[in-house]
Design a protein around this motif. Structure first.
Motif, PDB file in Angstrom:
ATOM      1  N   THR A   1       6.289   1.090   4.259  1.00  0.00           N
ATOM      2  CA  THR A   1       7.571   0.438   4.560  1.00  0.00           C
ATOM      3  C   THR A   1       8.081   0.912   5.906  1.00  0.00           C
ATOM      4  O   THR A   1       8.040   2.105   6.215  1.00  0.00           O
ATOM      5  CB  THR A   1       8.622   0.822   3.504  1.00  0.00           C
ATOM      6  OG1 THR A   1       8.035   0.735   2.199  1.00  0.00           O
ATOM      7  CG2 THR A   1       9.825  -0.089   3.580  1.00  0.00           C
TER       8      THR A   1
ATOM      9  N   THR B   1      -2.518   1.934  -5.417  1.00  0.00           N
ATOM     10  CA  THR B   1      -2.175   1.335  -4.124  1.00  0.00           C
ATOM     11  C   THR B   1      -1.029   2.085  -3.453  1.00  0.00           C
ATOM     12  O   THR B   1      -0.138   2.605  -4.112  1.00  0.00           O
ATOM     13  CB  THR B   1      -1.760  -0.152  -4.282  1.00  0.00           C
ATOM     14  OG1 THR B   1      -0.472  -0.203  -4.877  1.00  0.00           O
ATOM     15  CG2 THR B   1      -2.745  -0.902  -5.151  1.00  0.00           C
TER      16      THR B   1
ATOM     17  N   THR C   1       5.736   5.848   3.146  1.00  0.00           N
ATOM     18  CA  THR C   1       4.736   5.315   2.234  1.00  0.00           C
ATOM     19  C   THR C   1       4.964   5.905   0.852  1.00  0.00           C
ATOM     20  O   THR C   1       5.491   7.002   0.701  1.00  0.00           O
ATOM     21  CB  THR C   1       3.301   5.655   2.677  1.00  0.00           C
ATOM     22  OG1 THR C   1       2.995   6.986   2.281  1.00  0.00           O
ATOM     23  CG2 THR C   1       3.123   5.506   4.169  1.00  0.00           C
TER      24      THR C   1
ATOM     25  N   PRO D   1       7.359  -4.749   3.576  1.00  0.00           N
ATOM     26  CA  PRO D   1       6.382  -3.739   3.187  1.00  0.00           C
ATOM     27  C   PRO D   1       5.043  -4.368   2.813  1.00  0.00           C
ATOM     28  O   PRO D   1       4.982  -5.546   2.483  1.00  0.00           O
ATOM     29  CB  PRO D   1       7.020  -3.081   1.960  1.00  0.00           C
ATOM     30  CG  PRO D   1       8.466  -3.421   2.041  1.00  0.00           C
ATOM     31  CD  PRO D   1       8.536  -4.757   2.708  1.00  0.00           C
TER      32      PRO D   1
ATOM     33  N   THR E   1       0.717  -3.183   1.406  1.00  0.00           N
ATOM     34  CA  THR E   1      -0.201  -2.119   1.016  1.00  0.00           C
ATOM     35  C   THR E   1      -1.146  -1.796   2.164  1.00  0.00           C
ATOM     36  O   THR E   1      -1.301  -2.587   3.109  1.00  0.00           O
ATOM     37  CB  THR E   1      -1.053  -2.539  -0.190  1.00  0.00           C
ATOM     38  OG1 THR E   1      -1.939  -3.579   0.224  1.00  0.00           O
ATOM     39  CG2 THR E   1      -0.184  -3.038  -1.323  1.00  0.00           C
TER      40      THR E   1
ATOM     41  N   THR F   1       1.984   1.748  -0.686  1.00  0.00           N
ATOM     42  CA  THR F   1       2.805   0.757   0.006  1.00  0.00           C
ATOM     43  C   THR F   1       3.469   1.391   1.218  1.00  0.00           C
ATOM     44  O   THR F   1       4.006   2.498   1.133  1.00  0.00           O
ATOM     45  CB  THR F   1       3.880   0.195  -0.944  1.00  0.00           C
ATOM     46  OG1 THR F   1       3.236  -0.370  -2.083  1.00  0.00           O
ATOM     47  CG2 THR F   1       4.704  -0.872  -0.241  1.00  0.00           C
TER      48      THR F   1
END
Lengths: 113, 113
Positions: B73, B69, B63, B31, B33, B71
Motif C-alpha cells: 500500500t 499473499t 506491506t 493497493p 499484491t 499486499t
DNA sequence: ATAACAGTTAGGCAACGCCCTAACTATCGT
DNA sequence: ACGATAGTTAGGGCGTTGCCTAACTGTTAT
C-alpha cells in the motif's frame, strides 16, 4: 521539461546524498569556487570533486573554469522535473480519492452494478 | 515532518530508480499484491522483492501479509519531506533573487556602501 | 624562475545496488 | 494429502559509489 527516466534517475540520485544536498543549499546563496565549497566538508578534494561532477552530470549545477579556479553555479529551474513528477503522483492519488468519494456518495445501499 | 538527512537519503534513493517510480505510480491506483505488481516487469521475483523492500524501508510503502499473499500500500503523505526540502531550496533561491533585485533597484548610480 | 595554489588524474579498496538461479517455506484449492 | 501458488532465503556476478593517497598539470604571485 525533460521527464525521461534517465534524467529523473540522475536527479533523484544526485539529491540522495547529504553532501550534495548541502552543496545545493549552499549554492542557493550564489556561485562559489570548488575549494570554497569544499572547505566545510571533511573530505579530500578529489572525493569532493566527484560530488561536483555528479551534480553537474545531473544538470543541477553548471561549472566553468577561468584561470586555475572553477566556479560552480546552481541551475535555477533544475529540479522542476522532480517537482513535476511529485505533482503528478499527488494528482494521481487525489484523483483516486475523488473516485472513492464518488463511489461512497453515489452508492446509498447496494454497490456492485 | 522528518527532514533528517537519513530519511531524505532513503527517500531520494528510493525514487532514483525507474522500477520503483513505476511501482509508486501504479500504487497510486490502489493497493496490490507482490505478484500482481511484479507482473508488468521483466524481472525475477526475488529481484523485484528487493525493490519492494527498499520502498518499504524508505517509508513510501507499507506491506502486510495475510495468508500467503503480501499486499503493498502506498503511504499517502510519504514524500512530503521531499517536497518540503524542494520548497525550502526554492524559497532560498527566491530570497536571493529578491536581494539581488533590491540591490539593483536601490542603487541608481554608485553601489558599494 | 620558482614556489604556492587550484584543480585534476590514477589507482586502490570496501560497501552497496541490481540483477540472476536454485532451493526452500507456507498456504490454498481440490 | 498433494499439487499448485505466493513469497522468501541463500549465494553469486558485476558494475557503481564514496572514500582514500600519491602524483601530476596548469596558473598565479613573488
Amino acid at each position: 521539461m525533460d521527464l525521461s527516466p534517465v534524467r529523473l534517475d540522475a536527479l533523484f540520485q544526485a539529491l540522495g546524498d547529504p553532501t550534495r544536498r548541502a552543496l545545493i543549499h549552499r549554492l542557493a546563496a550564489g556561485p562559489a569556487t570548488v575549494s570554497d565549497l569544499a572547505r566545510p566538508f571533511d573530505m579530500t578534494l578529489p572525493s569532493f570533486l566527484l560530488h561536483i561532477r555528479k551534480l553537474e552530470a545531473s544538470g543541477l549545477v553548471l561549472t566553468s573554469k577561468d584561470g586555475r579556479t572553477r566556479t560552480v553555479t546552481l541551475v535555477p529551474g533544475a529540479f522542476t522535473p522532480v517537482r513535476t513528477w511529485l505533482d503528478d503522483q499527488r494528482d494521481l492519488w487525489e484523483a483516486r480519492l475523488d473516485r472513492l468519494e464518488t463511489f461512497v456518495t453515489d452508492t446509498p445501499k447496494g454497490p456492485r452494478t
